[in-house]
Each structure stands twice: as structure tokens, then as C-alpha cells.
Design an enzyme around this catalytic site. Structure first.
Site, PDB file in Angstrom:
ATOM      1  N   HIS A  60      -3.603   0.411  -0.084  1.00 34.15           N
ATOM      2  CA  HIS A  60      -2.766   1.402   0.614  1.00 34.15           C
ATOM      3  C   HIS A  60      -2.813   1.151   2.116  1.00 34.15           C
ATOM      4  O   HIS A  60      -3.649   1.695   2.833  1.00 34.15           O
ATOM      5  CB  HIS A  60      -3.265   2.821   0.299  1.00 34.15           C
ATOM      6  CG  HIS A  60      -2.330   3.891   0.760  1.00 34.15           C
ATOM      7  ND1 HIS A  60      -2.155   5.073   0.065  1.00 34.15           N
ATOM      8  CD2 HIS A  60      -1.518   3.987   1.835  1.00 34.15           C
ATOM      9  CE1 HIS A  60      -1.279   5.836   0.704  1.00 34.15           C
ATOM     10  NE2 HIS A  60      -0.879   5.194   1.793  1.00 34.15           N
ATOM     11  N   HIS A  62      -0.200   0.398   5.755  1.00 35.98           N
ATOM     12  CA  HIS A  62       1.128   0.397   6.386  1.00 35.98           C
ATOM     13  C   HIS A  62       1.124  -0.724   7.422  1.00 35.98           C
ATOM     14  O   HIS A  62       0.395  -0.645   8.407  1.00 35.98           O
ATOM     15  CB  HIS A  62       1.404   1.749   7.042  1.00 35.98           C
ATOM     16  CG  HIS A  62       1.388   2.895   6.065  1.00 35.98           C
ATOM     17  ND1 HIS A  62       2.503   3.280   5.349  1.00 35.98           N
ATOM     18  CD2 HIS A  62       0.389   3.702   5.638  1.00 35.98           C
ATOM     19  CE1 HIS A  62       2.197   4.294   4.552  1.00 35.98           C
ATOM     20  NE2 HIS A  62       0.916   4.569   4.706  1.00 35.98           N
ATOM     21  N   LEU A  63       1.921  -1.753   7.174  1.00 32.15           N
ATOM     22  CA  LEU A  63       1.947  -2.898   8.096  1.00 32.15           C
ATOM     23  C   LEU A  63       3.062  -2.769   9.132  1.00 32.15           C
ATOM     24  O   LEU A  63       3.132  -3.553  10.073  1.00 32.15           O
ATOM     25  CB  LEU A  63       2.078  -4.217   7.323  1.00 32.15           C
ATOM     26  CG  LEU A  63       0.888  -4.575   6.413  1.00 32.15           C
ATOM     27  CD1 LEU A  63       1.154  -5.881   5.672  1.00 32.15           C
ATOM     28  CD2 LEU A  63      -0.413  -4.667   7.200  1.00 32.15           C
ATOM     29  N   ASN A  94       7.382   2.302   3.457  1.00 32.36           N
ATOM     30  CA  ASN A  94       8.070   3.149   4.456  1.00 32.36           C
ATOM     31  C   ASN A  94       8.229   2.445   5.802  1.00 32.36           C
ATOM     32  O   ASN A  94       7.830   2.949   6.856  1.00 32.36           O
ATOM     33  CB  ASN A  94       7.364   4.497   4.625  1.00 32.36           C
ATOM     34  CG  ASN A  94       5.940   4.350   5.131  1.00 32.36           C
ATOM     35  OD1 ASN A  94       5.309   3.314   4.969  1.00 32.36           O
ATOM     36  ND2 ASN A  94       5.430   5.394   5.743  1.00 32.36           N
ATOM     37  N   ASP A 152       5.509   6.775  -0.690  1.00 37.16           N
ATOM     38  CA  ASP A 152       4.429   7.273   0.170  1.00 37.16           C
ATOM     39  C   ASP A 152       4.964   7.730   1.517  1.00 37.16           C
ATOM     40  O   ASP A 152       5.796   7.068   2.128  1.00 37.16           O
ATOM     41  CB  ASP A 152       3.372   6.191   0.391  1.00 37.16           C
ATOM     42  CG  ASP A 152       2.215   6.712   1.218  1.00 37.16           C
ATOM     43  OD1 ASP A 152       1.662   7.754   0.836  1.00 37.16           O
ATOM     44  OD2 ASP A 152       1.885   6.109   2.247  1.00 37.16           O
ATOM     45  N   HIS A 179       2.289   9.934  -3.344  1.00 35.36           N
ATOM     46  CA  HIS A 179       1.833  10.758  -2.226  1.00 35.36           C
ATOM     47  C   HIS A 179       2.198  12.182  -2.614  1.00 35.36           C
ATOM     48  O   HIS A 179       3.375  12.528  -2.665  1.00 35.36           O
ATOM     49  CB  HIS A 179       2.566  10.305  -0.947  1.00 35.36           C
ATOM     50  CG  HIS A 179       2.417  11.226   0.220  1.00 35.36           C
ATOM     51  ND1 HIS A 179       1.911  10.795   1.425  1.00 35.36           N
ATOM     52  CD2 HIS A 179       2.715  12.535   0.382  1.00 35.36           C
ATOM     53  CE1 HIS A 179       1.905  11.812   2.283  1.00 35.36           C
ATOM     54  NE2 HIS A 179       2.398  12.880   1.680  1.00 35.36           N
ATOM     55  N   ASP A 305      -5.387   3.822   3.705  1.00 32.04           N
ATOM     56  CA  ASP A 305      -4.166   4.440   4.245  1.00 32.04           C
ATOM     57  C   ASP A 305      -4.017   4.054   5.723  1.00 32.04           C
ATOM     58  O   ASP A 305      -3.631   4.879   6.555  1.00 32.04           O
ATOM     59  CB  ASP A 305      -4.174   5.961   4.044  1.00 32.04           C
ATOM     60  CG  ASP A 305      -2.819   6.611   4.363  1.00 32.04           C
ATOM     61  OD1 ASP A 305      -1.842   5.868   4.602  1.00 32.04           O
ATOM     62  OD2 ASP A 305      -2.744   7.852   4.363  1.00 32.04           O
ATOM     63  N   HIS A 309      -0.408   3.646  14.742  1.00 34.32           N
ATOM     64  CA  HIS A 309       0.609   4.282  15.593  1.00 34.32           C
ATOM     65  C   HIS A 309       0.415   3.831  17.022  1.00 34.32           C
ATOM     66  O   HIS A 309      -0.720   3.745  17.513  1.00 34.32           O
ATOM     67  CB  HIS A 309       0.509   5.817  15.531  1.00 34.32           C
ATOM     68  CG  HIS A 309       1.026   6.387  14.252  1.00 34.32           C
ATOM     69  ND1 HIS A 309       2.359   6.357  13.910  1.00 34.32           N
ATOM     70  CD2 HIS A 309       0.385   6.974  13.224  1.00 34.32           C
ATOM     71  CE1 HIS A 309       2.515   6.922  12.726  1.00 34.32           C
ATOM     72  NE2 HIS A 309       1.341   7.295  12.273  1.00 34.32           N
ATOM     73  N   PHE A 323       1.372  11.750  12.003  1.00 35.90           N
ATOM     74  CA  PHE A 323       0.203  11.737  11.125  1.00 35.90           C
ATOM     75  C   PHE A 323      -0.327  10.315  10.981  1.00 35.90           C
ATOM     76  O   PHE A 323       0.455   9.361  10.954  1.00 35.90           O
ATOM     77  CB  PHE A 323       0.607  12.203   9.725  1.00 35.90           C
ATOM     78  CG  PHE A 323       0.976  13.666   9.632  1.00 35.90           C
ATOM     79  CD1 PHE A 323       0.000  14.632   9.590  1.00 35.90           C
ATOM     80  CD2 PHE A 323       2.311  14.052   9.543  1.00 35.90           C
ATOM     81  CE1 PHE A 323       0.331  15.984   9.471  1.00 35.90           C
ATOM     82  CE2 PHE A 323       2.664  15.398   9.419  1.00 35.90           C
ATOM     83  CZ  PHE A 323       1.662  16.358   9.381  1.00 35.90           C
TER      84      PHE A 323
HETATM   85 ZN   LIG Z   1       0.650   9.045   1.979  1.00 37.53          ZN
END
Ligand SMILES: [Zn+2]
Length: 423
Positions: A60, A62-63, A94, A152, A179, A305, A309, A323
Site C-alpha cells: 500500500h 502512493h508513488l 489515485n 483507495d 479503503h 500507506d 505530500h 491527509f
Molecule cells: Zn486509504
């Protein structure tokens, strides 16, 4: 050059192995594990006092590429993963555009082939644009190489859409990663709803927003016989639902993040936006239940996760900041220091949760050090002294809630297909 690890402690529950031995690598694969192996001109690595485990897989992350390369790219994200001890990651869809088509899946895989030293497995969207309405081109994405489907970050609200997605997933033998969040219940919230949200004057997220979706998923999972994986479980009651579903032999699994195992909602008192994530930090009672669930095996997977950011985005007021926190470069040290060193979690459980179970859930040909398997190896040094410093990160972002923490234990070397990608 082929590697030979001398006298490391090999911890591989997939072979019920926990012993000191030599491990030889040949042509990218594990050749043999034995008390003593002849050198045969291989590059020898003294692994005394170190732990050799099947390569860790973060299922899990996010790239951010395509779309938010200011926060992370496939290159920086996978470098962060290698530094953090991970030999493979699965990346959430996403991005911008959302990975809901063969074109985006292929782009990610192509880019990973060019710049990544570790394995990258894309996860496709459940619905077009993750809008929660029409199903995405799941079959097409499966042929292009996705290993799971998920919306997600946006959470499928319509129960009928989720039911159809689960039915459809079984045709392609893909797990559905959910999610869990009822958007009406969570609307406008930025931290856990309770004493602290009242104290701080911040809008709360009712824990039932997560729990209702976990219950829904457990029910639909049983009916459709889909393989369902609950992402970042965060409350005691959510875990009770998963445990109950497992007792009924439903094919449900779940994951927990290090931050939900270590921090409580009380951290938000500083208004540090690096304590803002979704699901939010919960109560001490929830944290204790999650730790127990991980130790007992009720929770299958540790996942970060990892949500990078841009610093300017996180500098906003608490209720306006996005978030998410980064996790790839702190997860292994946090788990070793907080849970393994304190004997709340066995090394076996840690390796199951970081490697064997994610490989099993995503059906990857990884997650074992048995002879003939890819030589993906995470080498741990249980005595390594680590101080978390965002400025040391390979990640392009630094939004960690653990800045300045001093930890004992961490990744010493990361090996992918017999090649040292970080040490
Ligand atoms: Zn999530």
C-alpha cells in the site's frame, strides 16, 4: 556478481526456518541454504548478527506519478522503498490520471522498468476515475499487469457497485482492496471523533464511518466469494468484524500501518499536520487491540500507506491540510524497535506481515527464500541505531510524524533478484 551470505540468522516462516546458516545466491535466485557453503568465487557478505528475511513487500504505497511528481515519483518512491528495506511495492491508483485503464498501468510499469531498482506492482481502480459509479476496465488492466483493484482514498459508497466489483474480481482472480469510509459519516472531519476533537475544536470522523464499510465488505465478501482485503484497519471494532468473518471462513484479510499501531489521537494536540491521516489516529484502546491483532495473526499485513505530500500542502491549517504521511523509510525500524525488541511481536510474525502474506494475497512469485525462488532478501540489523530525519529521506517528501525519533533496529541491506539495491 553472485552473493554468499555467511552465518546470518535466516528467518523464513514459509519454510519454517529460523536458524543461523549460509545462504548462496546464483543467477538472481536462492541457490542453497546450508550450515557451510563453499565460496565458489562469490562475493561474500559477513551476516553474523544480522537477520535475513524474504524481501519485504509494501502492498500500500502512493508513488504519485503520474500527476504529482512534486510530491513523489516512481524513481524517488522506489528509492525510498529500497532504503527502507522493501524489495517490492504495490502502488495505489489515485494518481492523475487515475490508473483505471491499460494505458496508465502500462505507463507505470514502463517507467518502473526504466528507473526502479525494486519490483513495482500497479493496483488498478475499481471504478472509472475512482468516481464510484461505472466499473473500470478491470480485465484490460489485469492483462496489462495489475495485481489488485482498489478505489483507495475515495472509497466506493454505492453498495451495489461494490457487490458488482467483487463479483467481477473473481473472474480475474484479483483481490479487492477497500479503503473503508462512509463519506456521509466522515464528511468534513479531520481527526478521530471523541474527547480530543472536542478539546481541540476540530471536526471529528466517527469511527463508525470505517466500521460500517468493514461490515458491508465482510457481508459481500461472504456472498460473492471474492478475495477482499481491508486497507489500513484502525479501530478495535473493525478488527472484531474481520475476526468474526475469518471464523466463518470468509476470504477476508486486512492490513495495519505502523502509525496506527504506535500513535494515538492525543498526538493531534500539537496541531502538527503530520498527525493528520485517513483513517485518523484513534484511541489507546484501538491501538492496543491492533497490536494484539498483529501479534495473533488476526491482522495479516503490515503496510505503510506511504502518502507523500509536498511541504507547502502540509503547511496549511490542520483542517485544510491533506491527509497522509510518508512511511517507507521508517516502517521497519519502528516495528523492530517498538514491537520486536519489546517482545510483543515475534520476528516470524513480522516477516509474515511484511513479506509472506502480501505475496500470498497479491499472488506474487516472491515472499520466500526457498531454493529456486528470486533472491529478494531484506537484511535486518537488530542493533542498528536509527534517528529519523526527514532530510535523510530518499523520498521527495518529508511528512513524517516520527521526525527526531531514536530507534534501535533497521534495514541493513536490500537485495532484489540477487542484486544489492541498497546498503
Ligand atoms: Zn486509504
Amino acid at each position: 556478481m553472485n552473493l554468499l551470505f555467511r552465518q546470518g540468522t535466516i528467518v523464513d516462516p514459509s519454510q519454517k526456518l529460523h536458524k543461523v546458516a549460509d545462504l548462496g545466491v546464483e543467477d538472481g535466485r536462492v541457490a542453497e541454504i546450508a550450515p557451510r557453503i563453499r565460496g565458489k568465487g562469490r562475493k561474500e557478505i559477513d551476516a553474523q548478527g544480522l537477520i535475513l528475511a524474504p524481501g519485504f513487500i509494501d502492498m500500500h504505497v502512493h508513488l504519485r506519478e503520474p500527476g504529482r511528481e512534486d510530491a513523489e515519483t516512481i524513481e524517488t518512491g522506489t528509492n525510498a522503498a529500497a532504503r527502507g528495506g522493501f524489495t517490492a511495492v504495490a502502488c495505489m491508483p489515485n494518481t492523475d490520471p487515475v490508473n483505471d485503464s491499460e494505458a496508465v498501468t502500462s505507463f507505470i510499469l514502463e517507467r518502473a522498468r526504466e528507473v526502479s531498482k525494486i519490483a513495482v506492482y500497479p493496483i488498478g481502480a475499481i471504478t472509472k476515475g475512482s468516481q464510484g459509479e461505472a466499473l473500470a476496465e478491470i480485465g484490460e488492466m489485469k492483462r496489462a499487469g495489475i495485481v489488485a483493484i482498489s478505489d483507495d482514498g475515495r472509497a466506493v459508497q454505492n453498495n451495489q457497485v461494490m457487490r458488482r466489483a467483487m463479483e467481477y474480481s473473481t473472474l480475474f482472480d484479483l483481490p479487492v482492496i477497500d479503503h473503508c469510509e462512509d463519506k456521509d459519516l466522515s464528511a468534513g472531519g479531520c481527526m478521530n471523533e471523541g474527547y480530543y476533537s472536542t478539546l481541540l475544536g476540530l471536526r471529528g470522523i466517527n469511527p463508525a464511518a470505517e466500521e460500517i464499510h468493514v461490515i458491508r465488505d465482510a457481508m459481500l465478501c461472504r456472498q460473492t466469494r471474492a478475495r477482499v482485503h481491508i486497507a489500513h484497519i484502525s479501530t478495535r471494532r473493525s478488527l472484531e468484524v474481520v475476526k468474526h468473518a475469518k471464523r466463518e471462513k470468509t476470504s477476508i484479510t486486512c492490513e495495519v500501518t505502523p502509525h496506527h499501531l504506535i500513535l494515538t489521537e492525543a498526538e493531534v494536540i500539537t496541531y502538527n499536520t503530520n498527525t493528520k491521516m485517513n483513517p485518523p489516529l484513534r484511541t489507546k484502546e484501538d491501538v492496543d487491540a491492533l497490536i494484539q491483532g498483529l501479534a495473533s495473526g488476526a491482522i495479516d499485513v503490515l503496510a505503510t500507506d506511504h502518502a507523500p505530500h509536498n511541504v507547502n500542502d502540509k503547511m496549511l491549517e490542520f483542517d485544510r491540510a491533506p491527509f497522509g504521511v510518508v512511511g517507507l523509510e521508517t516502517a521497519v525500524s519502528l516495528i523492530l524497535d517498538r514491537f520486536v525488541r519489546t517482545e510483543q511481536l515475534s520476528l516470524e510474525r513480522m516477516v509474515l506481515a511484511f513479506s509472506i502474506n502480501p505475496a500470498r494475497i497479491l499472488k506474487l512469485d516472491r515472499g520466500t527464500l526457498s531454493p529456486g525462488a528470486w533472491a529478494d532478501i531484506t537484511v535486518l540489523d537488530p542493533k542498528l541505531r536509527v534517528e529519523v530525519r526527514g532530510s535523510d529521506f530518499q523520498s521527495r517528501s518529508r511528512n513524517t510524524p516520527f521526525e527526531g525519533w531514536k530507534l534501535i533496529g533497521g534495514p541493513a541491506m536490500t537485495v532484489v533478484k540477487g542484486r544489492i539495491v541498497w546498503s
